[in-house]
Scaffold this motif. Sequence first.
Motif, PDB file in Angstrom:
ATOM      1  N   VAL A  54     -24.140 -10.676   4.613  1.00 11.51           N
ATOM      2  CA  VAL A  54     -24.194  -9.780   4.822  1.00 11.51           C
ATOM      3  C   VAL A  54     -25.332  -9.163   4.535  1.00 11.51           C
ATOM      4  O   VAL A  54     -25.853  -9.121   4.212  1.00 11.51           O
ATOM      5  CB  VAL A  54     -23.614  -9.691   3.516  1.00 11.51           C
ATOM      6  CG1 VAL A  54     -23.037  -8.484   2.530  1.00 11.51           C
ATOM      7  CG2 VAL A  54     -22.061 -10.975   2.871  1.00 11.51           C
ATOM      8  N   PRO A  55     -25.319  -8.394   5.810  1.00 15.56           N
ATOM      9  CA  PRO A  55     -26.796  -7.563   5.923  1.00 15.56           C
ATOM     10  C   PRO A  55     -26.983  -6.677   4.634  1.00 15.56           C
ATOM     11  O   PRO A  55     -26.336  -5.921   3.746  1.00 15.56           O
ATOM     12  CB  PRO A  55     -26.281  -6.612   7.418  1.00 15.56           C
ATOM     13  CG  PRO A  55     -25.058  -7.163   7.710  1.00 15.56           C
ATOM     14  CD  PRO A  55     -24.726  -8.230   6.928  1.00 15.56           C
ATOM     15  N   ALA A  56     -28.679  -6.536   4.757  1.00 16.69           N
ATOM     16  CA  ALA A  56     -28.996  -5.230   3.467  1.00 16.69           C
ATOM     17  C   ALA A  56     -28.257  -4.475   3.931  1.00 16.69           C
ATOM     18  O   ALA A  56     -28.505  -3.240   5.067  1.00 16.69           O
ATOM     19  CB  ALA A  56     -30.263  -5.426   3.481  1.00 16.69           C
ATOM     20  N   MET A  57     -28.066  -3.371   2.742  1.00 21.59           N
ATOM     21  CA  MET A  57     -28.496  -1.606   3.247  1.00 21.59           C
ATOM     22  C   MET A  57     -29.605  -1.504   4.175  1.00 21.59           C
ATOM     23  O   MET A  57     -30.869  -1.959   3.229  1.00 21.59           O
ATOM     24  CB  MET A  57     -27.987  -0.959   1.582  1.00 21.59           C
ATOM     25  CG  MET A  57     -26.981  -1.457   2.250  1.00 21.59           C
ATOM     26  SD  MET A  57     -25.486  -0.692   0.203  1.00 21.59           S
ATOM     27  CE  MET A  57     -26.623   0.604  -0.112  1.00 21.59           C
ATOM     28  N   ARG A  58     -30.229  -0.364   4.564  1.00 25.85           N
ATOM     29  CA  ARG A  58     -31.280  -0.215   5.031  1.00 25.85           C
ATOM     30  C   ARG A  58     -31.704   1.408   4.580  1.00 25.85           C
ATOM     31  O   ARG A  58     -31.028   2.087   5.006  1.00 25.85           O
ATOM     32  CB  ARG A  58     -31.418  -1.057   6.664  1.00 25.85           C
ATOM     33  CG  ARG A  58     -32.916   0.135   6.927  1.00 25.85           C
ATOM     34  CD  ARG A  58     -32.763  -1.021   8.451  1.00 25.85           C
ATOM     35  NE  ARG A  58     -33.990  -0.846   8.843  1.00 25.85           N
ATOM     36  CZ  ARG A  58     -34.891   0.472   9.644  1.00 25.85           C
ATOM     37  NH1 ARG A  58     -33.863   0.953   9.408  1.00 25.85           N
ATOM     38  NH2 ARG A  58     -35.812   0.367  10.418  1.00 25.85           N
ATOM     39  N   LYS A  59     -32.096   1.377   4.111  1.00 24.38           N
ATOM     40  CA  LYS A  59     -32.802   3.101   4.071  1.00 24.38           C
ATOM     41  C   LYS A  59     -34.040   3.425   5.040  1.00 24.38           C
ATOM     42  O   LYS A  59     -34.759   3.088   5.491  1.00 24.38           O
ATOM     43  CB  LYS A  59     -34.001   3.543   2.421  1.00 24.38           C
ATOM     44  CG  LYS A  59     -34.012   5.190   2.176  1.00 24.38           C
ATOM     45  CD  LYS A  59     -34.329   5.011   0.994  1.00 24.38           C
ATOM     46  CE  LYS A  59     -35.144   6.406   0.813  1.00 24.38           C
ATOM     47  NZ  LYS A  59     -35.532   6.321  -0.252  1.00 24.38           N
ATOM     48  N   ASN A  60     -33.496   4.685   5.621  1.00 23.98           N
ATOM     49  CA  ASN A  60     -34.726   5.257   6.230  1.00 23.98           C
ATOM     50  C   ASN A  60     -35.205   5.770   5.977  1.00 23.98           C
ATOM     51  O   ASN A  60     -35.858   6.926   6.005  1.00 23.98           O
ATOM     52  CB  ASN A  60     -33.814   6.055   7.729  1.00 23.98           C
ATOM     53  CG  ASN A  60     -35.286   6.165   8.894  1.00 23.98           C
ATOM     54  OD1 ASN A  60     -35.992   5.837   8.893  1.00 23.98           O
ATOM     55  ND2 ASN A  60     -34.103   6.937   9.226  1.00 23.98           N
ATOM     56  N   VAL A  61     -36.536   4.886   5.717  1.00 24.72           N
ATOM     57  CA  VAL A  61     -37.988   5.518   5.116  1.00 24.72           C
ATOM     58  C   VAL A  61     -38.753   5.632   5.779  1.00 24.72           C
ATOM     59  O   VAL A  61     -40.337   6.937   5.117  1.00 24.72           O
ATOM     60  CB  VAL A  61     -38.475   3.366   3.861  1.00 24.72           C
ATOM     61  CG1 VAL A  61     -37.761   3.537   3.256  1.00 24.72           C
ATOM     62  CG2 VAL A  61     -39.471   2.566   4.845  1.00 24.72           C
ATOM     63  N   THR A  62     -38.897   5.584   7.243  1.00 21.32           N
ATOM     64  CA  THR A  62     -39.608   6.328   8.212  1.00 21.32           C
ATOM     65  C   THR A  62     -39.702   8.065   8.532  1.00 21.32           C
ATOM     66  O   THR A  62     -39.403   8.328   9.114  1.00 21.32           O
ATOM     67  CB  THR A  62     -39.692   5.985   9.248  1.00 21.32           C
ATOM     68  OG1 THR A  62     -38.586   5.500   9.965  1.00 21.32           O
ATOM     69  CG2 THR A  62     -40.674   4.448   9.049  1.00 21.32           C
ATOM     70  N   ALA A  63     -38.008   8.041   7.385  1.00 17.64           N
ATOM     71  CA  ALA A  63     -37.664   9.541   8.494  1.00 17.64           C
ATOM     72  C   ALA A  63     -38.182  10.750   7.878  1.00 17.64           C
ATOM     73  O   ALA A  63     -38.963  11.562   8.782  1.00 17.64           O
ATOM     74  CB  ALA A  63     -36.437  10.126   7.233  1.00 17.64           C
ATOM     75  N   LYS A  64     -39.371  10.322   6.956  1.00 19.86           N
ATOM     76  CA  LYS A  64     -40.243  12.041   6.831  1.00 19.86           C
ATOM     77  C   LYS A  64     -41.648  11.670   7.732  1.00 19.86           C
ATOM     78  O   LYS A  64     -41.909  12.644   8.078  1.00 19.86           O
ATOM     79  CB  LYS A  64     -40.851  12.276   4.951  1.00 19.86           C
ATOM     80  CG  LYS A  64     -41.672  10.222   5.189  1.00 19.86           C
ATOM     81  CD  LYS A  64     -41.567  11.161   3.738  1.00 19.86           C
ATOM     82  CE  LYS A  64     -42.694   8.840   2.923  1.00 19.86           C
ATOM     83  NZ  LYS A  64     -41.842   9.066   1.733  1.00 19.86           N
ATOM     84  N   CYS A  65     -41.829  10.848   8.107  1.00 25.01           N
ATOM     85  CA  CYS A  65     -43.299  10.428   9.900  1.00 25.01           C
ATOM     86  C   CYS A  65     -42.344  11.368  10.823  1.00 25.01           C
ATOM     87  O   CYS A  65     -41.292  11.162  11.215  1.00 25.01           O
ATOM     88  CB  CYS A  65     -43.382   8.964   9.410  1.00 25.01           C
ATOM     89  SG  CYS A  65     -43.601   7.906   8.236  1.00 25.01           S
TER      90      CYS A  65
END
Length: 599
Positions: free
Chosen positions: A543-554
């Motif tokens: 079951v794949p992980a949920m991925r938060k886009n941590v680089t959105a603010k860059c």
Amino acid sequence: MSAHIRNFCIIAHIDHGKSTLADRLLEHTGTVTLRAMKSQLLDDLALERERGITIKARAVTMRFNRGGKDYELNLIDTPGHVDFHYEVSRSLACCEGVLLLVDAFQGVEAQTVANAYAAMEHNLKIIPVINKIDLMHARPDEVAEEMMNSLGTDPDECVRVSAKTGVGVDELLDAIIEHIPPPTGDPDAPLQAMVFDSNYDDFRGAITYIRVMNGTVRKGQKIRFLRAGSNHDVIELGRFAPARESCEELKAGQVGYLICNIKSLGDVHIGDTVGLASAQGTTPLPGYSRPKRMVYCGLFPSDGQDFTELRDALERLAINDPSFEFEPETSEALGFGFRCGFLGLLHMEIVQQRLENESDVDLVQTAPNVTYEIINKRGETVSIRKPQDVPDPGDIEEFRQPIVRCSVIVPNDYIGAIMKLCQERRGIQKSQEYLGAQRAMLTYDIPLAEVVYDLHDKIKSCTKGYGTLDYEMVGYEPADLVRMDIMVNGNRVDALSVVCHRADADRRGRAVAKKLKAEIERHMFEVAVQAAIGSRVIARETVPAMRKNVTAKCYGGDITRKRKLLQKQKEGKKRMKAIGNVEISQKAFMAVLSDSEGG
């Protein structure tokens, strides 16, 4: 008096018209007025009327005048499905004769043969009856020949009736009086009465159904249940006509009920003998052999809160249905619940529906499994009722599975399809005989686990509904069996473990893993769903992980900033995977467990 009593029951394959014939007998003897008449009158459970099948055997007393003499006819209407054969065997022990009913179009079916042999074992007088002669495609002459070939009945003795229109019912009543012998009991002997059923009334307590074999029981007497060893006062006794109708006494040969202010159904044992408390040394009658539970499954309250409510509901049901048993069990995944034993898959379905309808309990049911036997390295034989009890492979000397002898009756055109189906289920052919020009009976020894899931449905499918199945237990035989575990995030989920043949394990493991992958909600870390035999993994889904886009603010700039954020996220996920728990929702369990193949 007893010379004018006839005790009989109706036995037949499912849907051959037992309950409809019982309706016509009630009508023709004047037991029920036309105004009070309704179809399947004796099927008083809501579930029986909803499904159109008989589940519980019902007794009724009919008065009939013939040639100026008053006769008392005690009829017991029995179920036809293979799962409720135990109800039929109890009814046969209380009768001197049976009506063996056969459909004029469908002819002799698997359950007809099984019930006829059961009646012969009890040395009962059999009256062959051909029903549904009003059908456009009826073939009564051929069916009479089939009955002669398979059961040895005399075609001239067959009574031809139409339970729907009432044709031939008077002739049938005459045959019952002429051919079924009266009971042989002595009304003046010490009291011996067989308990053949019981029911629970919220206002009156336990109602005990009895057939008086010897002696007389009267209102106000003190009676004793010989096997249970308990004494009670008879507050009311009577007969079923078809509603309860009280009377002052029941004599040898009569069928009726007792009410003794028994508050707990646990004090009434089916197959017990009722005697007088004052008469010491009364010998108990031979009771019934205990029913063999074929299928086990776990029943758990769906919200985890109604455990005591579920226990009370099961206790009430077990009083009324002695062929069903339960014991408490605990599951890490589902909490507190009960391990329940049933006679077959339909019986399991009926019990579950009765619990939900009558007691308003919401249930989760684990995958059904059968009882296995294991001989361990110390030479001990252990009974296995649930997959979690299977020991480690290193401790197993021999793994044995229950084998049943299946009799399948099919039209000749479908013999090839049935042979292929039975061989796929690891069946071994024992015999093949022709009942007539058009139909044959095939006998196979098949593992019970292959029969209980969906063999009946598959036979119906590949014979366009014409094939019928009956089975009986033969014994246990060694087989190459394994316990397959399902692991989520490295932890074993006990409720999803199954025992299966080694050759099937890969397919079933892949199917369960795929289904769980679709049902388990995504977490912040990836979740491994694995099927394993011992320590060997045979199937895996992730079951794949949920991925938060941590680089959105860059926005633009140096790539090292993005790398640093992604690396930080990766380390966080690794830590979460090590200490995180995977929540498996009730919905996910339901989706996997509701699948009949266990995957």
